[in-house]
Write an enzyme that holds these catalytic residues in place. Structure first.
Site: not given
Ligand SMILES: *Cc1c(COP(=O)(O)O)cnc(C)c1O
Length: 809
Positions: A704, A576, A753, A478
């Site tokens: 700056y 969550r 920036m 992701k």
């Molecule tokens: C991102 C995520 C992981 C991976 O987590 P890490 O700490 O990066 O290994 C596993 N399960 C879910 C549901 C996640 O959202």
């Protein structure tokens, strides 16, 4: 290369199954992914700590491979192919190479040392190929497996060999010596690389010099300790000791006076750093021993070039990917580059730009026959050949476009005709293919994030080693692979045969599918509006609510699918996303009523797997998970995949691995404890360059708001990277630093920036020099600590305008 199999079978003293009577070996392979595997291939099923070649035999048979060297015949395959059964396939590969080596009599130069082997080998190849037909190890093929594979590159037209030998533990050099059988040795130098495999530096030295056991002469830097262990004649060189065979005086930074016998002559070296000069003198001493004339040495050495050993995939124009191998062209390295192309291709369409091939050792006609067949086997869509010879011999193929020279190509070719394809650019040095690379490379600012694909493989294997072999692995890619690159990493993972990929949103999954990724993909946050696109792209949703479940079933019905895989998320304490306990019965009743979807997996997420002081809470989450899962499974009479662990979970709670784990940050080289980090290799290096340097006097200020006031004369360098690239402002104002020429340069004043300024008062550096923003030092972990966040946020915050470059050693 061709040889008869009968002799090998005898030589190996092996049992066989099937008939080898008319089999001629045309190609030796250990890589199941190579498209060059064919019915002329002899495939050695090697067993590594993470891969077992035997697992791929069945699919190789469907691709036409018929002949295998194995430790056992996998179930039900006995009738389908021919097998040579040995005790140890790696040993058999080495023995086969030894046998093959013995078919040739010409001299071979064996090169070893802690560093510099590949550079010295490539340079000797350049310096000697006008006088010899040289065969050499491709890239850095110098290991227990790399050396045998290199040896199969020899053919009857070669008359000099250059082979490197690298070792990482005791006992390995004897084997390499017996395969290479060098008569001339070259020792580059002794350093600390691979010290961990030996009990002492002297043990390592003793092992290394075993390569020279049967040499007639060895070339090395004058050094009594090393020389004492070498029995044969020595050609030594030295900058300090006149007793050396070759005594070298430095006239200028890059000009050397070389004294040899009664001769002395001056060479200009196109490098001025110490290591390059040493490597160069090693080459000169070797040439002197081989009787190459002083004039030739002077002329050729002046033309030496930096050696690019690794293959790189870069972003090209019009959404192309370039694989830049613009400095070499020989048949062996063509085969390696084609394998890399296959692994890296972002697009289905593959193009190669190829120059005349030198140094094959084969008669021209035979060479291009082989080139033609290897290109066809790799299904290259468009073949652009440049050079008089290659365009003549390949003109028969219907997808070939020929040019007489690189400048003809540059004049005539419209760059717009390159779109959405992966392009391998491979040419001999004299063709200056770097001009083509410049033309096709996406122009960008000089900041790049370099991703080490080997390190990713290493990290994956480390986490695998914590798991049972049967446990599945889902890798989270992701957020653009945690900022590291989505597709490229997914592609690598596909090759490593991970079981699942995980993305956050449907779009991310769709991108991967469009790029040709076929692994199952789970989407963590599917939105109801994306359900039908997900079905169209074969993406599997995480379902975490009753309304989501009902909506997805509705879409599944509209789309006319059956048993569509979904993943149920349970909330066990993270709070969550996920079903709560009191909703489980509803889930069960809905699912009892439908066969439109099927539960592929049930999972939950740990809130504190990284912090073992919350062990109690984690155990509680796990037991809630097991209870709820068991209720669902019993009521629906199903046994889906169950999973709960992320990276730190794998490290701290491997007993909870269940059927699958979800690996994230660890793959990218970052663990959540020091102990874990020691086992991981660093993946990303963010690099930039110095745009400008100025010297400021007391009373001036930097940047700056005049945040940094100069109190004494200070040399300041400006670097073109800023907060829009993901560098935190809180990393400025002397909190943070970058690395320039291996030294710390503190960030002065506010980060802008697109730029930041650093103190280089005590650093020897110039405009254009490389700057490390993060990598080994400073590490992402260190930056995250200082700016009060976690490495995840730093990694994913690197802006998309920073070009990603992927490499493999
Ligand atoms: C991102 C995520 C992981 C991976 O987590 P890490 O700490 O990066 O290994 C596993 N399960 C879910 C549901 C996640 O959202």
């Amino acid at each position: 290369m061709t040889f008869s199999i009968q002799n090998i079978i005898q030589h190996l003293n092996a049992k066989t199954s099937g008939s080898f009577s008319d089999f001629i070996v045309e190609n030796v392979s250990i890589d199941s992914r190579s498209l060059q595997n064919s019915n002329g291939t002899l495939f050695f099923a090697l067993k590594g700590s993470n891969h077992d070649g035997h697992d791929y035999i069945e699919s190789l048979i469907t691709k036409g491979v018929r002949s295998f060297v194995v430790e056992y015949i996998p179930n039900n395959l006995e009738e389908k192919a021919n097998f040579i059964i040995v005790e140890n396939t790696k040993k058999a590969l080495q023995e086969t190479a030894k046998y093959y080596r013995n078919l040739f009599q010409f001299p071979i130069i064996g090169i070893t040392g802690s560093n510099g082997k590949t550079i010295v080998k490539e340079w000797l190849n350049f310096l000697l190929s006008p006088d010899f037909s040289v065969v050499r190890s491709p890239k850095s093929y110098n290991s227990q497996v790399g050396v045998p594979l290199s040896i199969f590159g020899i053919n009857e037209h070669h008359n000099l060999g250059l082979f490197e030998a690298g070792i990482s533990q005791n006992g390995e050099m004897d084997i390499l010596e017996e395969i290479i059988q060098p008569s001339i040795g070259v020792f580059t130098y002794l350093g600390s690389a691979h010290d961990e495999g030996f009990s002492s530096p002297s043990e390592k030295l003793l092992e290394k010099v075993k390569l020279f056991k049967n040499c007639k002469v060895v070339v090395l830097e004058q050094n009594d300790e090393i020389e004492n262990h070498i029995a044969c004649k020595k050609i030594t060189w030295s900058f300090t000791n006149k007793i050396a065979t070759v005594f070298v005086e430095k006239l200028l930074e890059n000009q050397l006076k070389v004294n040899y016998n009664s001769d002395s002559f001056v060479v200009t070296i196109p490098f001025s750093d110490e290591i390059s000069i040493k490597n160069c003198v090693t080459c000169i001493a070797t040439l002197l021993h081989l009787g190459i004339s002083l004039e030739k040495i002077q002329e050729r050495v002046a033309n030496l070039y930096p050696v690019e050993i690794r293959l790189q995939a870069k972003k090209g124009i019009n959404n192309c990917v370039l694989i830049d191998d613009s400095y070499s062209s020989d048949y062996q390295s063509l085969k390696i580059a084609l394998d890399f192309l296959e692994q890296q291709k972002l697009h289905q369409k593959k193009t190669i730009i190829l120059s005349d091939i030198f140094q094959s050792g084969l008669p021209t006609e035979r060479l291009y026959e082989k080139v033609t067949s290897v290109l066809q086997r790799n299904n290259i869509d468009r073949i652009i050949v440049i050079g008089e010879t290659i365009s003549k011999y390949l003109s028969e193929l219907n997808n070939v476009i020929g040019f007489q020279s690189t400048s003809d190509f540059l004049k005539q070719f419209n760059t717009q005709s390159f779109q959405n394809e992966t392009i391998l650019i491979k040419g001999a040095r004299s063709f200056n293919f770097d001009e083509i690379v410049v033309l096709l490379e996406e122009k960008n600012h000089e900041t790049v994030l370099e991703i080490n694909l080997d390190a990713i493989s290493h990290n994956l294997n480390f986490y695998k080693s914590k798991l049972k072999p049967t446990t599945n692995i889902m890798v989270m890619v992701k957020a653009f692979g945690y900022g590291n690159g989505g597709f490229e990493i997914a592609k690598l993972l596909e090759h490593h045969k991970v079981d699942y990929l995980g993305v956050a949103f449907a779009d991310e999954g769709i991108e991967l599918r469009k790029a040709g990724i076929t692994l199952p993909i789970m989407v963590l946050n599917p939105e109801n509006s994306s359900f039908s696109a997900m079905i169209a792209y074969d993406l599997e949703p995480e379902i975490y609510s009753l309304s989501g479940l009902q909506e997805f079933i509705k879409v599944a019905q509209q789309k006319n699918v059956n048993s569509y895989p979904i993943h149920l998320k349970l909330d066990t304490g993270m709070h969550r996303l996920g079903f709560e306990n009191h909703q489980i019965q509803d889930v069960i009743s809905i699912l009892k009523e439908t066969n439109l979807v099927t539960i592929k997996s049930i999972f939950s997420h740990l809130a504190t797997s990284d912090d073992t002081s919350f062990r109690e809470f984690t155990l509680e989450q796990f037991s809630r998970f097991e209870k709820a899962t068991s209720t669902i499974c019993k009521s629906l009479k199903i046994s889906p995949i169950q999973h709960i662990l992320n990276t730190s979970g794998i490290f701290n709670y491997s007993e909870m691995q269940l059927d699958m784990v979800r690996l994230g940050i660890g793959l990218y080289g970052i663990g959540n404890s020091e102990e874990e980090n020691k086992k991981l290799q660093q993946v990303g290096t963010l690099k930039s360059i110095i745009s400008q340097i100025r010297t400021l006097k007391k009373g001036e200020s930097v940047g700056y708001s005049r945040k940094f006031m100069i109190s004494k004369e200070t040399k300041v360098a400006t670097i073109p990277i800023g907060y829009a690239d993901g560098i935190r402002r809180s990393w400025g104002n002397e909190k943070g630093y970058v690395f320039i020429n291996n030294q710390k340069a503190t960030i002065l004043g506010n980060v802008c920036m697109d730029m930041l300024m650093v103190d280089v008062t005590n650093i020897e550096c110039y405009e254009g020099d490389e700057v490390i923003i993060f990598g080994e030092h400073p590490s992402v972990i260190e930056i995250a600590n200082v700016v009060n966040t976690i490495p995840y946020e730093i990694l994913t915050g690197i802006s998309q305008r920073v070009k990603r470059i992927f490499f493999k050693n």
